[in-house]
Design a protein around this motif. Structure first.
Motif, mmCIF file in Angstrom:
data_model
loop_
_atom_site.group_PDB
_atom_site.id
_atom_site.type_symbol
_atom_site.label_atom_id
_atom_site.label_comp_id
_atom_site.label_asym_id
_atom_site.label_seq_id
_atom_site.Cartn_x
_atom_site.Cartn_y
_atom_site.Cartn_z
ATOM 1 N N GLY A 139 -6.916 -6.651 0.507
ATOM 2 C CA GLY A 139 -5.546 -7.090 0.265
ATOM 3 C C GLY A 139 -4.583 -5.913 0.162
ATOM 4 O O GLY A 139 -3.478 -5.952 0.721
ATOM 5 N N TRP A 140 -5.006 -4.849 -0.512
ATOM 6 C CA TRP A 140 -4.152 -3.654 -0.643
ATOM 7 C C TRP A 140 -3.928 -2.994 0.717
ATOM 8 O O TRP A 140 -2.804 -2.608 1.056
ATOM 9 N N ILE A 141 -4.989 -2.879 1.514
ATOM 10 C CA ILE A 141 -4.864 -2.267 2.839
ATOM 11 C C ILE A 141 -3.963 -3.107 3.734
ATOM 12 O O ILE A 141 -3.143 -2.571 4.494
ATOM 13 N N SER A 142 -4.082 -4.430 3.645
ATOM 14 C CA SER A 142 -3.247 -5.314 4.459
ATOM 15 C C SER A 142 -1.782 -5.204 4.067
ATOM 16 O O SER A 142 -0.894 -5.254 4.927
ATOM 17 N N ASP A 143 -1.495 -5.067 2.774
ATOM 18 C CA ASP A 143 -0.118 -4.858 2.325
ATOM 19 C C ASP A 143 0.450 -3.561 2.901
ATOM 20 O O ASP A 143 1.625 -3.476 3.246
ATOM 21 N N ARG A 144 -0.386 -2.550 2.997
ATOM 22 C CA ARG A 144 0.067 -1.224 3.409
ATOM 23 C C ARG A 144 0.239 -1.112 4.928
ATOM 24 O O ARG A 144 1.217 -0.528 5.407
ATOM 25 N N TYR A 145 -0.709 -1.651 5.683
ATOM 26 C CA TYR A 145 -0.714 -1.454 7.128
ATOM 27 C C TYR A 145 -0.397 -2.708 7.942
ATOM 28 O O TYR A 145 -0.251 -2.624 9.158
ATOM 29 N N GLY A 146 -0.328 -3.857 7.289
ATOM 30 C CA GLY A 146 -0.002 -5.088 7.993
ATOM 31 C C GLY A 146 -1.231 -5.886 8.372
ATOM 32 O O GLY A 146 -2.282 -5.324 8.687
ATOM 33 N N ALA A 147 -1.085 -7.206 8.355
ATOM 34 C CA ALA A 147 -2.224 -8.089 8.605
ATOM 35 C C ALA A 147 -2.772 -7.936 10.018
ATOM 36 O O ALA A 147 -3.983 -7.956 10.236
ATOM 37 N N TYR A 148 -1.875 -7.760 10.995
ATOM 38 C CA TYR A 148 -2.332 -7.677 12.384
ATOM 39 C C TYR A 148 -3.200 -6.444 12.619
ATOM 40 O O TYR A 148 -4.307 -6.558 13.162
ATOM 41 N N GLN A 149 -2.703 -5.269 12.237
ATOM 42 C CA GLN A 149 -3.459 -4.040 12.471
ATOM 43 C C GLN A 149 -4.811 -4.064 11.770
ATOM 44 O O GLN A 149 -5.835 -3.659 12.338
ATOM 45 N N VAL A 150 -4.820 -4.538 10.539
ATOM 46 C CA VAL A 150 -6.074 -4.552 9.776
ATOM 47 C C VAL A 150 -7.072 -5.536 10.400
ATOM 48 O O VAL A 150 -8.247 -5.211 10.601
ATOM 49 N N THR A 151 -6.618 -6.740 10.727
ATOM 50 C CA THR A 151 -7.518 -7.735 11.330
ATOM 51 C C THR A 151 -8.029 -7.265 12.684
ATOM 52 O O THR A 151 -9.206 -7.457 13.031
#
Length: 420
Positions: free
Chosen positions: A266-278
């Motif tokens: 959740g922290w990484i997704s907040d920082r880099y965005g849901a698309y990039q992380v997924t």
């Protein structure tokens, strides 16, 4: 800095709910270990074992949407408490069952424990302000590590007292957990939603093509996690000849990070965005599943010095290392998919998360059955990873055509009008 009364209550609610969800998830995954001696006792084939392991996942998935509706109407505390109590008799009766159909029926009943996610998530979220809600839900979601708890505890209990003793221990544990949850949690009537949203209204979100997209992603990262968590202990026993305790311990190397690191996702997704992380989660899984799919192979190569025998196979430690990486990726992916939902459906997050969670749970139900069927048909144990490799390929292709380079939906995949 000291917490005020409301903040202290919120922390108690989060702690008690996370503990309760961890125990519920441990019960939900109990056939991952318990199913192995039952399979041997009843002489089940691989498909029958897969169905047995997956039965709790089916009922736990199907009840998610109605449980979420009841949580809105009556409050999370009472629904969570009654849900745990309802599973206690079924858990205990598993130790007395003797026929395959009895295990299947009881598996459906204990599967209610898996529906606790759709109760605990909104219950916890409403105790925290919006800026802290994501972290709170991530901490609660780390209760997925109950899968690893089963792999640590269940083999030791079975080795000491036999498999029939495990249901009795788990039933007592669930009863104690329900009582402890009621003692340390709290109720706030203002959190209840006036009126209810019907099941038909919940299903209207299926008209939006984005929901189908996120259902597919979540069926990979959560459904794949549940399917592998149920399958890996038996895989280690059959493929590498390990005893139940060592097999479960190594399988926990996948289950543990796949559960506890969801908050990090959740922290990484907040920082880099849901698309990039997924996107990167899917690529990591794609590489790992490709390597895990390759079955042990022997070949003879003709050289100038004569035939050369070559054997290619993953050692147990290489296999476990790849599974560990997959577990981390899936933990992050579970959070990033819900980040998508929070960003794009801020006004309808409850309904969409319920449908997506249902899809992920159904993926966890179907996969163990398909793992068993593929093994019965091909005789190749790594066929389970071949199937998962294919599902990840579908997700990567979907993401490529659904999003532009910026990670925003392409024109062809723009959301449908709200009037739909």
């Amino acid at each position: 800095m000291a917490l005020n009364n409301k903040e202290g209550t919120a922390v108690r609610v989060l702690a008690s709910s996370t503990f309760a969800f961890t125990i519920c998830f441990a019960v939900w995954m109990m056939f991952a270990v318990l199913g192995i001696p039952i399979k041997k006792s009843l002489g089940l084939n691989e498909t029958q074992f897969g169905l047995l392991a997956a039965m709790p996942v089916l009922s736990g998935s199907l009840v998610r949407v109605p449980l979420g509706i009841w949580c809105d109407r009556y409050g999370g505390r009472i629904v969570f408490f009654l849900l745990m109590l309802a599973t206690v008799p079924a858990i205990y009766l598993i130790g007395l069952a003797t026929e395959y159909w009895q295990f299947l029926a009881l598996g459906l009943m204990i599967g209610l424990a898996g529906g606790s996610f759709s109760v605990g998530t909104p219950y916890v979220a409403r105790w925290f302000p919006k800026e802290r809600r994501g972290l709170a839900m991530g901490i609660f979601g780390a209760g997925n590590s109950g899968s690893a708890l089963t792999k640590f505890v269940a083999p030791a209990i079975i080795a000491a007292w036999g498999w029939q003793s495990l249901p009795a221990v788990y039933a007592a544990g669930m009863l104690i957990t329900a009582i402890a949850f009621w003692m340390f949690s709290a109720t706030d009537p203002s959190h209840n939603v006036a009126g209810t949203v019907s099941f038909a209204q919940q299903m209207k979100v299926l008209k939006d093509r984005r929901v189908w997209r996120y259902c597919q992603y979540y069926s990979v990262v959560f459904g794949g996690y549940v399917g592998l968590a149920l399958w890996m202990t038996k895989y280690y026993v059959a493929e590498y000849g390990f005893d139940l305790r060592l097999a479960a311990l190594l399988a926990a190397c996948f289950s543990l990070p796949g559960g506890v690191l969801r908050a990090l996702g959740g922290w990484i997704s907040d920082r880099y965005g849901a698309y990039q992380v997924t996107w990167w989660v899917m690529w990591v899984c794609w590489v790992c599943f490709f390597l895990l799919s390759y079955p042990p192979t022997s070949m003879v190569v003709k050289t100038v010095n004569g035939p050369l025998q070559m054997d290619l196979a993953l050692t147990p430690w290489m296999f476990t290392a790849l599974l560990f990486v997959v577990g981390i990726a899936m933990a992050i992916g579970k959070a990033s998919v819900f980040k998508f939902i929070g960003d794009e459906f801020a006004d309808n997050i409850g309904a969409v998360s319920g449908v997506v969670g249902l899809a992920g749970g159904l993926g966890g139900f179907v996969l163990p059955i398909m793992f068993g069927a593929l093994l019965d048909l091909t005789g190749v144990r790594s066929s389970a990873f071949m199937l998962l490799y294919g599902t990840v390929c579908v997700s990567l292709v979907s993401m490529h055509y659904s999003f532009g380079r910026s990670g925003t939906p392409s024109a062809a995949q723009a959301p449908l009008a709200k009037a739909a």
